[in-house]
Write an enzyme that holds these catalytic residues in place. Structure first.
Site, PDB file in Angstrom:
ATOM      1  N   LEU A   1     -13.033  16.356  13.224  1.00 55.75           N
ATOM      2  CA  LEU A   1     -11.649  16.266  13.995  1.00 55.75           C
ATOM      3  C   LEU A   1     -11.596  14.883  14.303  1.00 55.75           C
ATOM      4  O   LEU A   1     -12.155  14.211  15.133  1.00 55.75           O
ATOM      5  CB  LEU A   1     -11.793  17.130  15.492  1.00 55.75           C
ATOM      6  CG  LEU A   1     -10.519  17.304  16.137  1.00 55.75           C
ATOM      7  CD1 LEU A   1      -9.617  18.108  15.304  1.00 55.75           C
ATOM      8  CD2 LEU A   1     -11.124  17.959  17.566  1.00 55.75           C
ATOM      9  N   GLU A   2     -10.569  14.270  13.267  1.00 59.08           N
ATOM     10  CA  GLU A   2     -10.389  13.034  13.443  1.00 59.08           C
ATOM     11  C   GLU A   2      -9.208  12.278  14.198  1.00 59.08           C
ATOM     12  O   GLU A   2      -8.278  12.709  14.176  1.00 59.08           O
ATOM     13  CB  GLU A   2     -10.332  12.477  12.209  1.00 59.08           C
ATOM     14  CG  GLU A   2     -10.325  10.743  11.942  1.00 59.08           C
ATOM     15  CD  GLU A   2     -10.509  10.311  10.791  1.00 59.08           C
ATOM     16  OE1 GLU A   2     -10.490   9.017  10.433  1.00 59.08           O
ATOM     17  OE2 GLU A   2     -11.092  11.029   9.720  1.00 59.08           O
ATOM     18  N   LEU A   3      -9.301  11.508  15.245  1.00 62.40           N
ATOM     19  CA  LEU A   3      -8.398  10.741  15.998  1.00 62.40           C
ATOM     20  C   LEU A   3      -7.297  11.776  16.518  1.00 62.40           C
ATOM     21  O   LEU A   3      -6.183  11.844  16.447  1.00 62.40           O
ATOM     22  CB  LEU A   3      -7.531   9.871  15.122  1.00 62.40           C
ATOM     23  CG  LEU A   3      -8.317   8.437  14.602  1.00 62.40           C
ATOM     24  CD1 LEU A   3      -7.438   7.630  13.810  1.00 62.40           C
ATOM     25  CD2 LEU A   3      -8.996   7.871  15.755  1.00 62.40           C
TER      26      LEU A   3
END
Length: 268
Positions: free
Chosen positions: A163-165
């Protein structure tokens, strides 16, 4: 083939969901793999998207034999068959699971064959032309779409997702709405693991460190110091050769004088 016992299995990781935040590092060398295992890092990941990185995986596994390591599959897998093939290749070489940023259609094929798959949500660098490099999910519309994407990955059979940014409060909420293990890269501490690249932790590049990362050392500076020392040592060697200071008597092997004279007489 028999393998050494791993610290975690996918089963173990699922039992830990919601109980504590795991530590997670993306590594790029056997030295980093060994250091991560010695530091008792929970999860490791590595590239598995090129011939060089595929050849390197067994070295990482050998350096950290008890660690749970995920291999990142190539971008743009052309078919489900290719995805299954490369997934099993990674597992045979010692990976514990595979990371895949492809569609749920591709992930579903691997999961159907029993390959543990980590998907990707939020800002996906390989797909950033659609979003730009920015936080994803700051509006209600975008947050709902992120939720729907998460459920599609879950239904496809992924066991986890990077789960990025993503806004930290949204990430914490989403983590409670899925059985997926959500691995936070710049998405706060409310997920199932906290993920950083070794390059960020070690300060091992010249670019500005990302906002979501933290450098604990400055390896780039240390590498430059070592390079300067290499240059200086080579220069000193060249100077010693030119001036006759190297080699010295201690560096030489001497032939017995009588044997030397006998050799000269024999040769003439």
């Amino acid at each position: 083939m028999l393998r050494s016992a791993k610290k975690y299995s996918v089963y173990d990781l699922r039992q830990l969901k919601g109980k504590r935040c795991l530590t997670h590092i993306h590594i790029k060398s056997a030295e980093e793999a060994a250091a991560a295992e010695a530091a008792e890092i929970d999860l490791l990941s590595c590239s598995f998207d090129s011939p060089a990185s595929q050849a390197r995986l067994p070295l990482l596994v050998a350096a950290a034999p008890k660690s749970f390591i995920s291999g990142s599959t190539p971008h743009g897998l052309p078919s489900q068959e290719d995805a299954i093939r490369i997934g099993f290749q990674a597992l045979e070489l010692g990976a514990s699971s595979v990371y895949c940023s492809a569609s749920p259609w591709i992930i579903e094929a691997m999961a159907r064959e029993g390959i543990p798959v980590v998907g990707h949500l939020g800002m996906v660098p390989r797909h950033s032309t659609w979003t730009n490099i920015r936080a994803i999910g700051k509006t209600a519309v975008e947050a709902r779409e992120l939720y729907d994407q998460m459920k599609r990955l879950e239904n496809a059979g992924a066991y986890a997702a990077e789960l990025e940014l993503v806004p930290h409060n949204l990430a914490t909420y989403l983590c409670k709405k899925t059985k997926l293990l959500l691995m936070s890269l710049g998405s706060g501490s409310g997920c199932d693991s906290q993920f950083l690249f070794s390059d960020d932790i070690l300060g091992d590049y010249d670019e500005r460190i990302p906002r979501h990362a933290k450098a604990y050392r400055n390896f780039r500076q240390e590498y430059q110091r070592l390079q300067n020392e290499r240059i200086a040592a080579f220069q000193e060697f060249a100077s010693d050769v030119k001036s006759g200071r190297f080699p010295e008597a201690d560096h030489l092997v001497t032939m017995d004088e009588a044997e030397f004279k006998a050799t000269v007489e024999t040769i003439g």
